[in-house]
Design a protein around this motif. Structure first.
Motif, PDB file in Angstrom:
ATOM      1  N   ASN A 272       7.696 -18.038  11.942  1.00  0.00           N
ATOM      2  CA  ASN A 272       7.233 -17.031  12.899  1.00  0.00           C
ATOM      3  C   ASN A 272       8.357 -16.618  13.831  1.00  0.00           C
ATOM      4  O   ASN A 272       8.527 -15.441  14.139  1.00  0.00           O
ATOM      5  N   ARG A 275      10.640 -14.280  11.941  1.00  0.00           N
ATOM      6  CA  ARG A 275      10.088 -12.913  11.833  1.00  0.00           C
ATOM      7  C   ARG A 275      10.205 -12.190  13.161  1.00  0.00           C
ATOM      8  O   ARG A 275      10.508 -11.001  13.222  1.00  0.00           O
ATOM      9  N   TRP A 276       9.942 -12.962  14.220  1.00  0.00           N
ATOM     10  CA  TRP A 276      10.037 -12.379  15.580  1.00  0.00           C
ATOM     11  C   TRP A 276      11.469 -11.909  15.868  1.00  0.00           C
ATOM     12  O   TRP A 276      11.680 -10.860  16.466  1.00  0.00           O
ATOM     13  N   HIS A 279      12.050  -8.749  14.002  1.00  0.00           N
ATOM     14  CA  HIS A 279      11.269  -7.696  14.653  1.00  0.00           C
ATOM     15  C   HIS A 279      11.970  -7.180  15.905  1.00  0.00           C
ATOM     16  O   HIS A 279      11.958  -5.983  16.206  1.00  0.00           O
ATOM     17  N   ASN A 280      12.606  -8.075  16.633  1.00  0.00           N
ATOM     18  CA  ASN A 280      13.214  -7.710  17.915  1.00  0.00           C
ATOM     19  C   ASN A 280      14.708  -7.420  17.844  1.00  0.00           C
ATOM     20  O   ASN A 280      15.338  -7.202  18.870  1.00  0.00           O
ATOM     21  N   ASN A 283      16.709  -5.298  20.382  1.00  0.00           N
ATOM     22  CA  ASN A 283      16.011  -5.235  21.671  1.00  0.00           C
ATOM     23  C   ASN A 283      16.845  -6.026  22.678  1.00  0.00           C
ATOM     24  O   ASN A 283      16.776  -7.255  22.716  1.00  0.00           O
ATOM     25  N   ARG A 286      15.256  -8.652  24.936  1.00  0.00           N
ATOM     26  CA  ARG A 286      14.457  -9.699  24.295  1.00  0.00           C
ATOM     27  C   ARG A 286      14.612 -11.040  25.021  1.00  0.00           C
ATOM     28  O   ARG A 286      15.679 -11.383  25.518  1.00  0.00           O
ATOM     29  N   SER A 312      18.317  -9.940   9.145  1.00  0.00           N
ATOM     30  CA  SER A 312      17.695  -9.110   8.133  1.00  0.00           C
ATOM     31  C   SER A 312      18.155  -9.466   6.728  1.00  0.00           C
ATOM     32  O   SER A 312      17.548  -9.070   5.758  1.00  0.00           O
ATOM     33  N   THR A 329      17.907  -4.468   7.631  1.00  0.00           N
ATOM     34  CA  THR A 329      17.209  -3.772   8.713  1.00  0.00           C
ATOM     35  C   THR A 329      18.201  -3.263   9.769  1.00  0.00           C
ATOM     36  O   THR A 329      17.806  -2.857  10.855  1.00  0.00           O
TER      37      THR A 329
END
Ligand SMILES: CC(=O)SCCNC(=O)CCNC(=O)[C@H](O)C(C)(C)COP(=O)(O)OP(=O)(O)OC[C@H]1O[C@@H](n2cnc3c(N)ncnc32)[C@H](O)[C@@H]1OP(=O)(O)O
Ligand SMILES: N[C@@H](CCO)C(=O)O
Length: 480
Positions: A272, A275-276, A279-280, A283, A286, A312, A329
């Protein structure tokens, strides 16, 4: 002597040094400019500014009659250093020839590069203006710039030229018929369109949404860089085109050796977490860990050791043994935007960005002049060269066609560029040759014999000195 002449004479001119604006570090980015200090100035809004700095640079020499001024007006993020962003147009035999013209470029109010703005000193409050800097308009710029030009002895502007916001100033200058001989507005508008107002609004909202903005009361070294950077990214996209981006970047992955991930990528403790992180990615606000932290998901000891790799591109077996496919990504187009945002936040101030975009929004040649554009534009009779870029999605070519339609004495030229709006800052040869052609037709009296040789610019900057660009040049696209 008249009151106005006394007033003009009271404007002090000084070299702009590190000591002149200690509160404003952006001013140091501009080499060897001068500052005019206007004792007081009433803005269109009715607000009054005191001890108002106006930064400017000159090249060449004013003739005895005071009539050979070539005025250059800069765009949103430009400065008085026209040689920095329009350098290839300057020099003997070129559009901006210091042997023939007294070339002047003045910095607009609200810009961080030396004229009064949120980052300069407010003598009334004995602090910088910050978000209390009043709204200024394109007309305010023209009025205060005129005072400085008169202080320099200019009696008549032979040609006023500028792109984008600079073009707005040029159009406003044109209403001063006795003072301005010819105009060259480029990629601009008669009134800031709903489309442009909306882009400016979206950019300001980016800044407002950054918690560091603090309603504009941030410390100079605590800029809302996320918001300002995002605003520049959005703006930059409006200055270029889809085609140009496809050609430059396509779907290439970012070169992480040149533009690495931020160095604080946390080591993921679980899938998790991993993935976070993906995802960020990008950012910059963050946190170090997801709020719904580890413990709820499967530990992934195999990932923790290697997460310094681009997140990524990780290829690992998850606990359910499904092979994860490497998936990019982080694209070259993204690294370009991030790079440009980073570069911009080092050279611009967030309150100034808000101030200048609000100025753009007020631009409307009709305001308080006429009920229709047709009526307003009847007042402009000078020869005009209007240039547009057909790929410009911001100040569209149609808007340039409209300007020429409403001008009594206007000619339209098209700048061929795949780059869109920024074409006026990139297609030097075309801009140069269109202006030279226009000068041959309308300003022949200044072209016949040089007034000064190139090295004798009498106080103005010589163009022979080697210098570095603050803003950069269009680089070799192939290298990316
Ligand atoms: C008339 C007026 O009033 S003009 C107003 C004046 N405006 C200014 O003076 C400032 C405005 N200037 C600009 O908007 C720009 O400088 C322009 C339009 C003149 C040229 O744009 P640039 O940003 O210099 O060019 P470009 O878009 O090619 O970007 C090049 C930079 O991106 C970097 N880059 C290119 N591709 C990538 C990539 N995939 N990832 C990361 N970085 C990248 C290059 O290394 C280069 O870096 P550098 O600036 O440190 O050399
Ligand atoms: N690239 C230009 C475009 C604005 O017209 C600037 O930053 O000022």
């Amino acid at each position: 002597m008249s009151d106005i002449q006394n007033y003009i004479d009271s404007i002090e001119i000084t070299d702009c040094s590190h000591h002149s604006q200690q509160e404003n570090h952006f001013v140091n980015l501009i080499s060897s400019q001068k500052l005019a200090i206007v004792p007081s100035f009433v803005l269109e809004s009715g607000d009054v500014l005191y001890e108002v700095p106006v930064a400017f640079k000159t090249w060449g020499k004013l003739n005895a009659e005071g009539t050979n001024c070539l005025l250059i007006c800069h765009a949103l993020s430009g400065s008085a250093d026209a040689a920095d962003w329009w350098g290839p147009l300057m020099g003997p035999g070129r559009a901006f020839d210091p042997q023939r013209f007294f070339i002047v470029c003045l910095n607009s109010l609200g810009s961080p590069y030396g004229s009064a703005s949120p980052v300069t000193w407010n003598p009334e409050t004995q602090t910088t203006y910050g978000p209390e800097f009043p709204l200024t308009t394109v007309r305010d710029d023209v009025q205060i710039h005129k005072l400085v030009l008169q202080r320099l002895g200019v009696k008549h502007i032979a040609m006023a030229v500028g792109g984008s916001m600079g073009g707005m100033l040029v159009l406003e200058w044109a209403f001063d018929k006795d003072f301005v001989g010819t105009i060259v507005p480029i990629a601009t508008s008669l009134r800031h369109s709903a489309w442009c107002i909306s882009w400016c609004e979206a950019q300001r909202q980016s800044i407002y949404s950054d918690p560091h903005f603090k309603d504009g009361y941030y410390e100079p070294d605590e800029q809302p860089v996320c918001g300002l950077g995002a605003a520049r990214m959005a703006a930059l996209l409006t200055y270029r085109t889809k085609g140009s981006f496809e050609r430059r970047f396509s779907r290439a992955a970012a070169d992480t050796t040149r533009h690495p991930y931020p160095d604080h990528i946390p080591t993921p403790l679980s899938n998790n977490d991993a993935r976070w992180v993906v995802h960020n990615e990008g950012n910059i606000n963050r946190s170090e860990r997801p709020a719904r932290s580890s413990g709820v998901s499967t530990p992934t000891s195999d990932m923790s050791s290697s997460f310094s790799q681009p997140p990524s591109l990780l290829s690992r077996r998850q606990s359910n043994d499904v092979l994860r496919r490497p998936m990019n990504t982080y694209f070259s187009a993204q690294s370009y935007l991030r790079y440009q945002a980073n570069k911009f936040v080092k050279r611009f101030d967030a309150n100034c960005y808000i101030s200048i975009t609000r100025k753009l929004d007020t631009h409307d040649v009709m305001r308080d002049r006429a009920d229709t554009l047709e009526q307003a534009m009847q007042a402009i009779t000078q020869p005009a060269l209007v240039m547009g870029i057909e790929t410009d999605g911001l100040f569209t070519f149609d808007e340039q066609v409209e300007i020429v339609r409403l001008l009594k004495n206007g000619t339209l030229k098209s700048i061929t560029s795949a780059e869109g709006h920024d074409g006026f800052l990139l297609e030097f040869d075309q801009v140069n040759s269109y202006i030279l052609e226009f000068q041959k037709e309308h300003l022949q009296q200044f072209l016949s014999s040089p007034l000064v040789d190139e090295k004798n610019t009498e106080g103005g900057e010589s163009l022979t000195t080697t210098r570095e660009s603050v803003f950069g040049e269009m680089e070799d696209m192939a290298s990316w």
